[in-house]
Design an enzyme around this catalytic site. Sequence first.
Site, mmCIF file in Angstrom:
data_model
loop_
_atom_site.group_PDB
_atom_site.id
_atom_site.type_symbol
_atom_site.label_atom_id
_atom_site.label_comp_id
_atom_site.label_asym_id
_atom_site.label_seq_id
_atom_site.Cartn_x
_atom_site.Cartn_y
_atom_site.Cartn_z
ATOM 1 N N ASP A 58 -32.949 16.395 -24.714
ATOM 2 C CA ASP A 58 -33.472 16.005 -23.394
ATOM 3 C C ASP A 58 -33.169 14.775 -22.887
ATOM 4 O OD1 ASP A 58 -35.233 15.144 -21.485
ATOM 5 O OD2 ASP A 58 -37.182 15.275 -22.782
ATOM 6 N N SER A 124 -27.707 18.333 -2.781
ATOM 7 C CA SER A 124 -28.268 19.518 -2.372
ATOM 8 C C SER A 124 -28.292 19.257 -0.673
ATOM 9 C CB SER A 124 -29.404 19.675 -2.660
ATOM 10 O OG SER A 124 -30.252 20.680 -1.969
ATOM 11 N N TYR A 150 -38.755 16.677 -4.600
ATOM 12 C CA TYR A 150 -37.297 17.175 -5.262
ATOM 13 C C TYR A 150 -36.280 16.644 -4.188
ATOM 14 C CZ TYR A 150 -33.451 19.980 -5.889
ATOM 15 O OH TYR A 150 -32.020 20.554 -5.710
ATOM 16 N N LYS A 154 -33.130 13.747 -5.038
ATOM 17 C CA LYS A 154 -31.629 13.860 -4.745
ATOM 18 C C LYS A 154 -30.944 12.797 -3.719
ATOM 19 C CE LYS A 154 -30.975 17.764 -7.343
ATOM 20 N NZ LYS A 154 -30.109 17.589 -8.386
ATOM 21 N N PHE A 219 -40.850 35.022 5.268
ATOM 22 C CA PHE A 219 -41.739 33.662 5.589
ATOM 23 C C PHE A 219 -41.248 33.453 7.002
ATOM 24 C CE2 PHE A 219 -41.291 32.489 0.706
ATOM 25 C CZ PHE A 219 -42.651 33.009 0.630
ATOM 26 N N ARG A 232 -29.637 30.750 6.675
ATOM 27 C CA ARG A 232 -29.187 29.781 5.653
ATOM 28 C C ARG A 232 -27.454 30.169 5.544
ATOM 29 N NH1 ARG A 232 -33.379 28.146 6.774
ATOM 30 N NH2 ARG A 232 -34.964 27.443 5.448
HETATM 31 P P1 NAD Z 1 -31.166 25.540 -13.438
HETATM 32 O O1 NAD Z 1 -32.646 25.088 -13.751
HETATM 33 O O2 NAD Z 1 -30.711 26.841 -13.712
HETATM 34 O O3 NAD Z 1 -30.122 24.505 -14.526
HETATM 35 C C1 NAD Z 1 -30.773 23.205 -14.469
HETATM 36 C C2 NAD Z 1 -30.511 22.916 -16.123
HETATM 37 O O4 NAD Z 1 -30.849 21.760 -16.541
HETATM 38 C C3 NAD Z 1 -31.473 23.770 -17.177
HETATM 39 O O5 NAD Z 1 -30.608 24.657 -17.885
HETATM 40 C C4 NAD Z 1 -32.403 23.206 -17.584
HETATM 41 O O6 NAD Z 1 -32.816 23.519 -18.821
HETATM 42 C C5 NAD Z 1 -31.524 21.777 -17.708
HETATM 43 N N1 NAD Z 1 -32.586 20.826 -17.991
HETATM 44 C C6 NAD Z 1 -33.353 20.293 -17.003
HETATM 45 N N2 NAD Z 1 -33.990 19.112 -17.308
HETATM 46 C C7 NAD Z 1 -33.385 18.623 -18.592
HETATM 47 C C8 NAD Z 1 -33.460 17.577 -19.333
HETATM 48 N N3 NAD Z 1 -34.209 16.663 -19.151
HETATM 49 N N4 NAD Z 1 -32.433 17.671 -20.543
HETATM 50 C C9 NAD Z 1 -31.281 18.283 -20.600
HETATM 51 N N5 NAD Z 1 -31.226 19.392 -19.623
HETATM 52 C C10 NAD Z 1 -32.141 19.551 -18.729
HETATM 53 O O7 NAD Z 1 -30.842 24.999 -11.832
HETATM 54 P P2 NAD Z 1 -29.367 25.408 -11.139
HETATM 55 O O8 NAD Z 1 -29.883 26.341 -10.132
HETATM 56 O O9 NAD Z 1 -28.477 25.582 -11.991
HETATM 57 O O10 NAD Z 1 -29.188 23.905 -10.346
HETATM 58 C C11 NAD Z 1 -28.400 22.987 -11.135
HETATM 59 C C12 NAD Z 1 -28.316 21.801 -10.336
HETATM 60 O O11 NAD Z 1 -27.988 22.055 -8.970
HETATM 61 C C13 NAD Z 1 -29.867 21.140 -10.303
HETATM 62 O O12 NAD Z 1 -29.768 19.582 -10.188
HETATM 63 C C14 NAD Z 1 -30.125 21.441 -8.968
HETATM 64 O O13 NAD Z 1 -31.293 20.790 -8.365
HETATM 65 C C15 NAD Z 1 -29.318 21.640 -7.928
HETATM 66 N N6 NAD Z 1 -29.063 22.244 -6.999
HETATM 67 C C16 NAD Z 1 -29.409 23.656 -7.105
HETATM 68 C C17 NAD Z 1 -29.713 24.518 -6.100
HETATM 69 C C18 NAD Z 1 -30.011 26.041 -6.124
HETATM 70 O O14 NAD Z 1 -30.480 26.544 -5.252
HETATM 71 N N7 NAD Z 1 -30.088 26.657 -7.186
HETATM 72 C C19 NAD Z 1 -29.336 24.080 -4.683
HETATM 73 C C20 NAD Z 1 -28.774 22.766 -4.713
HETATM 74 C C21 NAD Z 1 -28.586 21.767 -5.619
HETATM 75 C C1 WQD Z 2 -34.067 30.924 2.094
HETATM 76 C C2 WQD Z 2 -34.538 31.786 3.200
HETATM 77 C C3 WQD Z 2 -37.079 31.261 3.518
HETATM 78 C C4 WQD Z 2 -38.262 33.303 -0.196
HETATM 79 C C5 WQD Z 2 -34.030 25.954 -1.390
HETATM 80 C C6 WQD Z 2 -34.328 24.605 -1.493
HETATM 81 C C7 WQD Z 2 -32.848 23.799 -1.452
HETATM 82 C C8 WQD Z 2 -31.842 24.592 -2.290
HETATM 83 C C9 WQD Z 2 -31.855 26.136 -2.231
HETATM 84 C C10 WQD Z 2 -31.982 23.027 -4.340
HETATM 85 C C11 WQD Z 2 -35.662 30.753 3.886
HETATM 86 C C12 WQD Z 2 -36.879 32.673 3.053
HETATM 87 C C13 WQD Z 2 -37.534 32.879 0.890
HETATM 88 C C14 WQD Z 2 -39.412 34.448 0.166
HETATM 89 C C15 WQD Z 2 -38.211 34.401 2.273
HETATM 90 N N1 WQD Z 2 -32.302 24.248 -3.829
HETATM 91 N N2 WQD Z 2 -37.481 33.518 2.217
HETATM 92 N N3 WQD Z 2 -39.169 34.744 1.329
HETATM 93 O O1 WQD Z 2 -35.763 26.977 1.061
HETATM 94 O O2 WQD Z 2 -33.082 27.244 1.845
HETATM 95 O O3 WQD Z 2 -33.351 26.325 0.108
HETATM 96 O O4 WQD Z 2 -33.224 26.581 -2.292
HETATM 97 O O5 WQD Z 2 -31.566 22.223 -3.902
HETATM 98 O O6 WQD Z 2 -33.106 22.692 -1.553
HETATM 99 O O7 WQD Z 2 -35.115 23.871 -0.486
HETATM 100 O O8 WQD Z 2 -33.767 28.396 -0.178
HETATM 101 O O9 WQD Z 2 -33.967 30.902 -1.136
HETATM 102 O O10 WQD Z 2 -36.272 29.489 -0.879
HETATM 103 O O11 WQD Z 2 -34.952 30.478 1.290
HETATM 104 O O12 WQD Z 2 -38.631 34.859 3.562
HETATM 105 O O13 WQD Z 2 -39.766 34.987 -0.882
HETATM 106 O O14 WQD Z 2 -35.613 32.923 2.666
HETATM 107 O O15 WQD Z 2 -37.892 31.054 4.194
HETATM 108 O O16 WQD Z 2 -35.592 31.141 5.228
HETATM 109 P P1 WQD Z 2 -34.222 27.504 0.926
HETATM 110 P P2 WQD Z 2 -34.962 29.833 -0.131
#
Ligand code: NAD
Ligand code: WQD
Length: 343
Positions: A58, A124, A150, A154, A219, A232
Amino acid sequence: MHVILTGGAGYIGSHTAVVLAERGHTVTIIDDFSNSHPAAVERVRAITGANIELREADLTDSVAAAKAFAGLNADAVIHFAGLKAVGESVAEPIRYYRVNINSALNVLDQIRERGIKTLVFSSSATVYGDPQALPIDETQPVGVGLTNPYGWSKAMIEQIIRDAAVAQGDLAAVLLRYFNPVGAHPSGQIGEDPSGIPNNLMPFVSQVAVGKRAKLSVFGDGYKTKDGTGVRDYIHVMDLAAGHAAALEHAQAGVTAYNLGSGEGSSVFEVIAAFEQVSGRKIAYDVAPPRSGDVAEVVANPAKANRELNWRTELSLEQACRDSWKWQSQNPGGYLGSAQETP
Ligand code: NAD
Ligand code: WQD
């Protein structure tokens, strides 16, 4: 390079581990499995044939973080670990700040203490809030009018990294601002495995397609976009993974931010249509009110990453839907379901 992937068992980290191992880098994963499963790392090993070390820790615990980094002699860290559910962060802000900020601070301490010179951070597009102009380039303001903890976490970590890089003058830090990651490895062996009800569109759509959920709520259909639904910039997770390899290979001393997106905007209705076409399944939906905090349109200008990292997206939304469908249909219960089925 020897690269530590914090959160490397997660969705984006596991795909990045595949790409890095295939490019000949040594990969060590540190994860606490709070939102992932060790089976994902097993699958990465199976896909790549690489000997990927896995350390459970962790990273919010500074002692555990020091132990996890000990003896690795790594060249670079990609910091994926953190919590990422936007709605949950509104309900549990302190937990989100504690996990995201503390893990980043502990990772930065380890980087400094061990003389690691390269850091790539999972930022992000959410740091741009409601964008002032489309497509969004890196000169747009960060941290203005953000609507959830969130996103703030970031933006704050980006600033913390900028300050750390001033103090550690030889640090090359890259802030990667991901747009909307979707899709899965083309083998269908690894993919996104959200716990509970998915927050994001693509995993929700694929769970409707596989029969796990009855219907999607769209949504809002009254936005000023091409068809009224949210638009998006969806980026295939394999393209995103390749972006991390490019960032590592081109990192320069100082801090540089890059948008990782395709530059193309797709509406919710277009995602539904693409998924129906590749899966042959009907996606039942109804139109619900807009989700609080959502904006109409978010599309990247990825020109800086195209130019400076020599990287661009290559895979289409259709390919992402095809790969998500393959992952979802081969693993309807995610990693845990398949682990239970395996004797
Ligand atoms: P994810 O939750 O699948 O991966 C995150 C990983 O971090 C997980 O395996 C989790 O177990 C681990 N983790 C969380 N807290 C921890 C801790 N305290 N110590 C050690 N490990 C820990 O998410 P993801 O979608 O792979 O995202 C990875 C990164 O990218 C994140 O920082 C997320 O905020 C960022 N991000 C994701 C998205 C998206 O839409 N998926 C978009 C933009 C940015
Ligand atoms: C995409 C589109 C929703 C779900 C989020 C975080 C962003 C990044 C990526 C981490 C939007 C619509 C969604 C549903 C829907 N994550 N939608 N029905 O909101 O663009 O981005 O994930 O950093 O920070 O905000 O992604 O996949 O939730 O939504 O209509 O059940 O789909 O309104 O237009 P979003 P999303």
